[in-house]
Each structure stands twice: as structure tokens, then as C-alpha cells.
Design an enzyme around this catalytic site. Sequence first.
Site, PDB file in Angstrom:
ATOM      1  N   SER A 288      45.157  35.156  50.486  1.00  0.00           N
ATOM      2  CA  SER A 288      46.006  34.004  50.231  1.00  0.00           C
ATOM      3  C   SER A 288      45.194  32.709  50.098  1.00  0.00           C
ATOM      4  O   SER A 288      44.479  32.525  49.125  1.00  0.00           O
ATOM      5  CB  SER A 288      47.055  33.898  51.336  1.00  0.00           C
ATOM      6  OG  SER A 288      48.044  32.951  51.016  1.00  0.00           O
ATOM      7  N   ASP A 299      35.275  29.720  39.920  1.00  0.00           N
ATOM      8  CA  ASP A 299      35.586  29.354  38.543  1.00  0.00           C
ATOM      9  C   ASP A 299      34.995  28.011  38.146  1.00  0.00           C
ATOM     10  O   ASP A 299      34.635  27.804  36.978  1.00  0.00           O
ATOM     11  CB  ASP A 299      37.108  29.317  38.337  1.00  0.00           C
ATOM     12  CG  ASP A 299      37.704  30.707  38.177  1.00  0.00           C
ATOM     13  OD1 ASP A 299      36.948  31.696  38.307  1.00  0.00           O
ATOM     14  OD2 ASP A 299      38.922  30.811  37.926  1.00  0.00           O
ATOM     15  N   LYS A 313      46.271  38.727  47.701  1.00  0.00           N
ATOM     16  CA  LYS A 313      47.621  38.170  47.889  1.00  0.00           C
ATOM     17  C   LYS A 313      47.711  36.858  47.119  1.00  0.00           C
ATOM     18  O   LYS A 313      47.307  35.808  47.591  1.00  0.00           O
ATOM     19  CB  LYS A 313      47.934  37.945  49.355  1.00  0.00           C
ATOM     20  CG  LYS A 313      49.412  37.615  49.564  1.00  0.00           C
ATOM     21  CD  LYS A 313      49.604  36.633  50.677  1.00  0.00           C
ATOM     22  CE  LYS A 313      51.073  36.241  50.784  1.00  0.00           C
ATOM     23  NZ  LYS A 313      51.394  35.036  49.998  1.00  0.00           N
TER      24      LYS A 313
END
Length: 456
Positions: A288, A299, A313
Site C-alpha cells: 500500500s 519512476d 496492494k
Amino acid sequence: MRKLLIAGGTVLALGLSGMTVASQTPRNETFRMLQLFGDTLAVVEQYYVVPVDNKKLIEAALAGMMTALDPHSNYLSPDGFGDLQERTTGEYSGVGLTISAEGGLVKVISPMDDSPAARAGVKAGDIISAIDGQNASGLTVSQVSDKLRGAMGTSVKVTFLRDGEEPLETTLVREVIKVESVTGRLEGDFGYLRISTFNENTGRELAAAIEKIKTEKPDVKGFVLDLRNNGGGLLTAAIDVSDAFLERGEIVSQRGRKPDQIERYAARSGDLTGGLPLVVLINYGSASASEIVAGALKDQERATLVGLTSFGKGSVQTVIPLRNGQDGALSITTARYYTPSGASIQKIGIEPDLEVARNEAEARIVSRSSFIYSEAAYATALDASIGAERKGAHTPREAPGEDYDKDADYQLQRALDVLRAGGDLTRLAAAPEGIVISDGTVQTAAVDTTEEPEGE
């Protein structure tokens, strides 16, 4: 309307009286099924062998309805809703477990650092099979949570099942879990930052830990951010942590059912480390909010990720109080998370740049698909929506052999090696002796290699 972002979701301070609920089932059919529910309740009340508590039956029905949607949608009783609000402040009394349910079983996502459960050896993926001698099968997350929580100093006997091992039966003494979400220390020339959970205090604690390390060692050369076995927490805290290491750019987006239901969160200028090299440690217990941070920093090419693919998740839960919480609340999945590149976290997780198992046992888990505990293991898990799938069973790139020092943290050592290489994996030093590489080679003859690891 005031929003509190929580556990990868949103708490909306409203009741259902002001909401319009659209159903895909024809209205008449919906009314007929509701009548069926009432008829069933009446039959149970009249004919069941012993008197029944209608309130408990209805709450159980609500819980069943929500868990049929996905593993993270659920009904919270008034007490359960109060417990949830309490946990986000960073202090409660219990044994220190982050748990979830699937198929009538409650599993451990991660034990909290230095909690009674962690000290007892409980691990991510363990199944709670019994509590105080009573079978825990079929219990909801809220019911298990109620049984595990209690007054400080009281004890609870819990039996855990683990793939391939004997059941672990242990007595846990409840403590006030004061979640110090961030700790920091020096590791030679580098700073080490551990985040155990994401709560209201995490952003402030992280800033203080970074400042303390920089004060102790003004010429610190880089940082390791350890998110292993961090089961998540507040979205706002995940954004604060990501923002602490970024100057600009998107951190995460969440997208709901409709095309226009998109929210984006971006970094503000001001990298608290001044752009020093950063390595993030993750494993299959990182879920999460941890995955939001790891995905954003990967990224945005701000950090190198070391460890194992995270839990996966990537769904958003909105917690909606019913009658201002008097009747509890619904935690319902309303969106998916996406990393800045547009990749879905859901059921896939975040893959590390350098795949490293912490020990031989962890490597075996990754190499045997039935042992991997992740979001993808849930039969009712929401799909990723982008057509991608989690990488299946395989041998990790690096794993300690049988003769490697079992007390050493190999993942952390490789993270420090990456920092020494300036974050450039092409300049990374060779794995030390005692390490098995996924092509079957071993860095020293001291390790038994008569049985080759499985190939990818």
C-alpha cells in the site's frame, strides 16, 4: 467536506442519508432480494435451535456482503471504526499485527517493528488459525482484531500456520503499541532510515531523522530507506515521505470507476537530502503506502530499489461512517493507485532494480509460487486493469547460501554497496562469498551447489 486519507483510502465525514446509491441491479429485483433477506432473518429468529442476536446476525451479513467485493472492503462495527481512528494516531494496545482476510482465513501482512508479535517470530504470510484455543477460521478481520486487542499487560494465546513448517503457538502479552514510525542511524558513511508504518507523525519524524543524521555526519554520502514489512497506512504520509526526496513531479494518481474520477498528487520543491544517492529496500511485506513511495521514487529515477517485489496492494479504500459512526462504517474500494509512469500497483507490486533475498528461506518462498504471499494470492482481489501480471515463481537474482552469516542483513549490505557505486548498478561490486546467483553460480565453493536452483 473534510477528508482524512487513511490506509490507502479516504475517510469521508458523512452518513448515507445524503448519498444517492446507484444499483446495476433492476430496482424491483433489489427490493425482492432485500425482502428475501428479511424473510431469512425472520426464519432464523423463529426456528433456530437457540435464541439469536439479530444485531450480530445483521452485522455478520454486512461483513459478508463487503468481503464478497474484494479482500479490503469490509464493514466496521462502531467499536471497529473507533479502533481504526485510534490506530491512525500512532498509539493503541494490542500485539502489533497488520492483517487481512481471504477465503475465510485471516493472514498477517506484516508484524510491526519491536511489537510482541514481531519478537515472537511472526512473519508476513502467517495464517492466524486459533486464538485462545478457539478456531479462527471464518472470522472477519474486525473479529480477529477485537480478540487480539485488549488491556495492556493481558495475554492472548495465538496459533499461526506457516507453509512448510510446524504451527507456531505463542502467548503474546499485549502492549501499548506506540508506533514510532521512523527511526534512523548511521551505517558508516551513509544514513539508514527505517519506516515501520505510515501514520499522522511519519512526515515530521522523517524530516527530524534526516536532520539528525546530517547533523551527526555533515558529509553523509547517501541514504537507505527501509520499507520492508511495512504494511502501509495513511496516503498523506506516503505523499509526505515521497515529497521529502523529490524536487518535482508526480508522486501517485488514483483513478475511480468513471474516467473523470482521477486525483493526482505532486511533489513540492525541496529535497531534504539535497539530492544525495538513495536506495529503497522493499520485500513482499511492503504494501500500500510503502508501494506508493517505492513506485514514485523509482519512476522519478530518484532511487534504486533493492530487495524483492512488493505485496501489490494498489487499491484505494474509502471509509464512510454510517450515521456519523453510530452504526459503524463501510470501508469500500473506490479506486486504484498508479505510479507516475502509469503502472498499476494492484496485484502486480513494485519490482526492485536489484533483486536480492534476505536469506535462503526467503529465496525458497519466492521460488515456489504456492508460498508467495501477495495481493495476487487473493481469489477475490481486484485486477490490475492494465493487463499486466505479477511475475511468477522464480529464483531471486541473489540469495545467501547455507553458509552465509544468518545474523547478517544481506539486503541491507547490498543496498549499501549500491550507494558506494553511486546508484549505478553497472558499477556495483560483485556479490560477496556465500551468495548464490540465479544462473546457478556460487561465489564460493564453501556453499553446497549439488542441486541447482530453479531457472527463471
